[in-house]
Design a protein around this motif. Structure first.
Motif, mmCIF file in Angstrom:
data_model
loop_
_atom_site.group_PDB
_atom_site.id
_atom_site.type_symbol
_atom_site.label_atom_id
_atom_site.label_comp_id
_atom_site.label_asym_id
_atom_site.label_seq_id
_atom_site.Cartn_x
_atom_site.Cartn_y
_atom_site.Cartn_z
ATOM 1 N N MET A 22 35.442 44.439 -6.741
ATOM 2 C CA MET A 22 36.509 45.339 -6.322
ATOM 3 C C MET A 22 35.932 46.625 -5.738
ATOM 4 O O MET A 22 36.482 47.190 -4.770
ATOM 5 C CB MET A 22 37.415 45.661 -7.512
ATOM 6 C CG MET A 22 38.615 46.537 -7.169
ATOM 7 S SD MET A 22 39.683 45.810 -5.902
ATOM 8 C CE MET A 22 40.273 44.348 -6.781
ATOM 9 N N GLN A 23 34.836 47.089 -6.284
ATOM 10 C CA GLN A 23 34.198 48.295 -5.761
ATOM 11 C C GLN A 23 33.707 48.066 -4.330
ATOM 12 O O GLN A 23 33.848 48.938 -3.461
ATOM 13 C CB GLN A 23 33.044 48.702 -6.678
ATOM 14 C CG GLN A 23 32.693 50.170 -6.624
ATOM 15 C CD GLN A 23 31.770 50.569 -7.766
ATOM 16 O OE1 GLN A 23 31.090 49.720 -8.349
ATOM 17 N NE2 GLN A 23 31.752 51.838 -8.093
ATOM 18 N N SER B 201 41.386 47.437 -11.750
ATOM 19 C CA SER B 201 40.173 46.697 -12.109
ATOM 20 C C SER B 201 39.278 47.521 -13.030
ATOM 21 O O SER B 201 38.687 46.996 -13.986
ATOM 22 C CB SER B 201 39.408 46.310 -10.841
ATOM 23 O OG SER B 201 38.219 45.626 -11.161
ATOM 24 N N LYS B 202 39.177 48.813 -12.751
ATOM 25 C CA LYS B 202 38.366 49.691 -13.594
ATOM 26 C C LYS B 202 38.953 49.790 -14.999
ATOM 27 O O LYS B 202 38.222 49.760 -16.001
ATOM 28 C CB LYS B 202 38.284 51.070 -12.960
ATOM 29 C CG LYS B 202 37.523 52.086 -13.791
ATOM 30 C CD LYS B 202 37.627 53.462 -13.169
ATOM 31 C CE LYS B 202 37.033 54.506 -14.091
ATOM 32 N NZ LYS B 202 37.239 55.874 -13.594
ATOM 33 N N PHE C 208 34.981 44.006 -11.401
ATOM 34 C CA PHE C 208 34.986 45.400 -10.974
ATOM 35 C C PHE C 208 33.946 45.639 -9.879
ATOM 36 O O PHE C 208 34.171 46.417 -8.944
ATOM 37 C CB PHE C 208 34.710 46.309 -12.164
ATOM 38 C CG PHE C 208 34.624 47.760 -11.797
ATOM 39 C CD1 PHE C 208 35.761 48.462 -11.423
ATOM 40 C CD2 PHE C 208 33.404 48.422 -11.800
ATOM 41 C CE1 PHE C 208 35.682 49.804 -11.079
ATOM 42 C CE2 PHE C 208 33.320 49.759 -11.453
ATOM 43 C CZ PHE C 208 34.464 50.452 -11.088
ATOM 44 N N GLU D 61 44.487 48.992 -6.786
ATOM 45 C CA GLU D 61 43.752 47.801 -7.205
ATOM 46 C C GLU D 61 42.418 48.185 -7.853
ATOM 47 O O GLU D 61 41.992 47.570 -8.845
ATOM 48 C CB GLU D 61 43.511 46.897 -5.998
ATOM 49 C CG GLU D 61 44.784 46.277 -5.435
ATOM 50 C CD GLU D 61 44.534 45.529 -4.136
ATOM 51 O OE1 GLU D 61 45.247 44.539 -3.893
ATOM 52 O OE2 GLU D 61 43.622 45.929 -3.381
ATOM 53 N N TYR D 62 41.772 49.194 -7.286
ATOM 54 C CA TYR D 62 40.494 49.651 -7.844
ATOM 55 C C TYR D 62 40.674 50.195 -9.266
ATOM 56 O O TYR D 62 39.928 49.837 -10.185
ATOM 57 C CB TYR D 62 39.893 50.721 -6.938
ATOM 58 C CG TYR D 62 38.658 51.382 -7.505
ATOM 59 C CD1 TYR D 62 37.407 50.781 -7.407
ATOM 60 C CD2 TYR D 62 38.750 52.616 -8.148
ATOM 61 C CE1 TYR D 62 36.279 51.390 -7.924
ATOM 62 C CE2 TYR D 62 37.627 53.232 -8.675
ATOM 63 C CZ TYR D 62 36.395 52.611 -8.557
ATOM 64 O OH TYR D 62 35.282 53.210 -9.095
ATOM 65 N N ASN D 63 41.669 51.067 -9.443
ATOM 66 C CA ASN D 63 41.909 51.649 -10.773
ATOM 67 C C ASN D 63 42.329 50.589 -11.774
ATOM 68 O O ASN D 63 41.960 50.642 -12.954
ATOM 69 C CB ASN D 63 42.985 52.738 -10.683
ATOM 70 C CG ASN D 63 42.491 53.983 -9.984
ATOM 71 O OD1 ASN D 63 41.290 54.270 -9.977
ATOM 72 N ND2 ASN D 63 43.406 54.730 -9.369
ATOM 73 N N LEU E 3 36.714 48.013 -2.022
ATOM 74 C CA LEU E 3 37.227 49.345 -1.759
ATOM 75 C C LEU E 3 36.345 50.082 -0.755
ATOM 76 O O LEU E 3 36.846 50.768 0.152
ATOM 77 C CB LEU E 3 37.331 50.141 -3.066
ATOM 78 C CG LEU E 3 37.891 51.563 -2.933
ATOM 79 C CD1 LEU E 3 39.360 51.520 -2.511
ATOM 80 C CD2 LEU E 3 37.750 52.328 -4.244
ATOM 81 N N GLN F 185 33.556 58.131 -7.411
ATOM 82 C CA GLN F 185 34.604 57.680 -6.506
ATOM 83 C C GLN F 185 35.250 58.854 -5.771
ATOM 84 O O GLN F 185 35.620 58.752 -4.602
ATOM 85 C CB GLN F 185 35.663 56.889 -7.293
ATOM 86 C CG GLN F 185 36.742 56.262 -6.446
ATOM 87 C CD GLN F 185 36.183 55.269 -5.426
ATOM 88 O OE1 GLN F 185 35.128 54.672 -5.652
ATOM 89 N NE2 GLN F 185 36.872 55.100 -4.324
#
Length: 484
Positions: free
Chosen positions: A436-437, A453-454, A433, A449-451, A440, A215
């Motif tokens: 979400m990836q 979900s991760k 995830f 939001e990404y973090n 992003l 990322q």
């Protein structure tokens, strides 16, 4: 009860995310992470390159630095080696050797005894004359020697009962050795599964750090294209530093788990030690119910057998104590001789005195107990009380065994359901995830939001791993009770 405490401690060890040693090192790891975070990467000209650790620094298990290679141990090899080398097991074996000596002593009481005595003395000054019974000044010397033996003929059956008690105690000690090996099997299995658990947690932490690293590279490119801000780079660098801290934590937990198992095996060093990865076959089928398992365990568990042998021994001790009521009969025989000489007299020769002074005897000795201040009566009462206490101990052992089996069964059922639920939760979190990836990458989601979900996926994966090894441990404990 000791076994059930060991089981709970074993399960708690798998459920804890870190051990005590790792908690002691938290401050040092935090300082290291802070220093690494301060050396952050930035694509801007003139900025220093990142000091974050590469993924290869944490990949895999701790390597052998001795140059002697790594030996991979299977679970059965660990159990067999521990049963042969662990000091607690050796102490139990020494207890068997000691009890064999006790049994040998009891058996030898049937043998005759034999003793010999010899003395030589000198006499000076006035002494009574053997001729005219007057006192005279004279010097003399004398020599005496003798030998005697005795054989027990009847002892109120005490010797037979003493041998029977020693045999039963030997069987009880042997059963206690088997129990120690059974407990060692549970302990080694727990430590073995801890290594597998922490190894998988290290792999998970490494994968999460790899995702953050990818990322970071992606954000760098987006920044170059004007699609990301410098603040987003800082966010990803902070997340990467936290992920690498988790890798350090997981690596330390794995090293401590390996150390615990090697110490249990009495190995000199954990270097070059690794465990075999078993087949990933998690079966949720629990065929037998607790009552059926209990019926089998009553005849196979060493803890029950040991208490049963102790009960039989206490029963024989009553007969042993009652033996003091009976009369005893023994046979005895002996031989004696002496030589006597007075200075200044014409003494009979040594050989002649040996012929004339010898003395032989043999006979039977009968002893009838009439009154011993109630010692025998009280000994019999004490033996009966000891037998009653042992009956209670046996019943308590059986009840504890039944409780352990019940708890092991329902814990296995519960942990199996938890594993199924955590597996479903992980699959859902993994899909979320992935979406979400994509969002992003298309600029339709924020780094927050990404973090988030991760983090949710990582938590679900960790919960699944934790539930998996918890279920494996619970099922192995249940299989341990089912074993024929």
């Amino acid at each position: 009860m000791k076994l059930i405490i060991a089981i709970y401690a074993a399960a708690a060890a798998l459920l804890l995310p870190a051990n005590i040693q790792a908690q002691v090192d938290d401050t040092k790891r935090y300082d290291m992470a802070q220093r690494e975070n301060n050396r952050s990467f930035s694509p801007l000209p003139g900025r220093r390159q990142s000091g974050l650790l590469p993924a290869s620094s944490f990949a895999g298990v701790p390597q052998d630095i001795s140059g002697k290679g790594v030996k991979v141990w299977s679970l059965q090899e660990c159990i067999d080696y521990a049963n042969e080398h662990n000091l607690d097991v050796k102490m139990r074996q020494a207890g068997i050797d000691r009890q064999e000596v006790v049994l040998n002593t009891a058996r030898n009481r049937r043998l005759p005894d034999l003793s010999a005595n010899a003395s030589h003395s000198f006499s000076f000054g006035r002494s009574a004359s053997g001729y005219d019974n007057t006192y005279q000044d004279r010097n003399s010397r004398s020599t005496q020697w003798s030998a005697a033996t005795s054989v027990p003929v009847f002892t109120g059956f005490q010797i037979n009962n003493e041998i029977a008690v020693a045999k039963l105690d030997l069987q009880a000690v042997a059963a206690e050795l088997e129990k120690a090996k059974e407990d060692m099997e549970i302990t080694v299995t727990t430590s073995y599964l801890q290594i597998l658990y922490y190894r998988e947690m290290l792999e998970i932490a490494g994968k999460q750090a790899g995702l953050s690293r990818e990322q970071l590279e992606r954000i760098k490119k987006m920044y170059d294209n004007g699609r990301a801000s410098e603040a987003q780079i800082y966010e990803v660098e902070a997340q990467l530093a936290n992920d690498e801290l988790s890798v350090v934590q997981a690596a330390s937990d794995l090293q401590m788990a390996i150390l615990n198992l090697t110490q249990l095996l009495e190995l000199p060093t954990p270097e070059g030690f690794d465990v075999e990865e078993p087949a990933d076959d998690v079966s949720f089928i629990l065929v037998r119910k607790p009552d059926i398992i209990f019926e089998t365990a009553l005849t196979t568990r060493a803890s029950v057998r040991a208490e049963e042998f102790r009960l039989k021994s206490r029963e024989k001790n009553i007969d042993l104590a009652r033996g003091a009521y009976y009369p005893t009969l023994s046979f005895g025989a002996g031989y004696g001789n002496n030589y006597y000489a007075i200075n200044g007299f014409d003494n009979t020769s040594f050989s002649e005195q040996l012929k004339n002074n010898r003395n032989e005897y043999f006979g039977l000795t009968l002893r009838i107990p009439l009154f011993d201040r109630f010692v025998t009566r009280n000994n019999v009462r004490s033996a009966k009380l000891n037998m009653y206490l042992q009956e209670l101990q046996l019943e308590n052992t059986k009840k504890s065994l039944y409780k352990e089996i019940q708890q092991a069964y329902y814990n296995a059922v519960t942990s199996g359901e938890k594993y199924k639920s955590s597996e479903a939760a992980y699959k859902s979190a993994e899909k979320a995830f992935g979406y979400m990836q994509e969002k992003l990458n298309n600029g339709r989601a924020t780094m927050y939001e990404y973090n988030d979900s991760k983090t949710g996926m990582t938590r679900a994966l960790s919960n699944r791993t934790q539930a998996k090894y918890d279920f494996i441990l619970r099922k192995r404990i249940l299989e341990f009770y089912e074993r024929q």
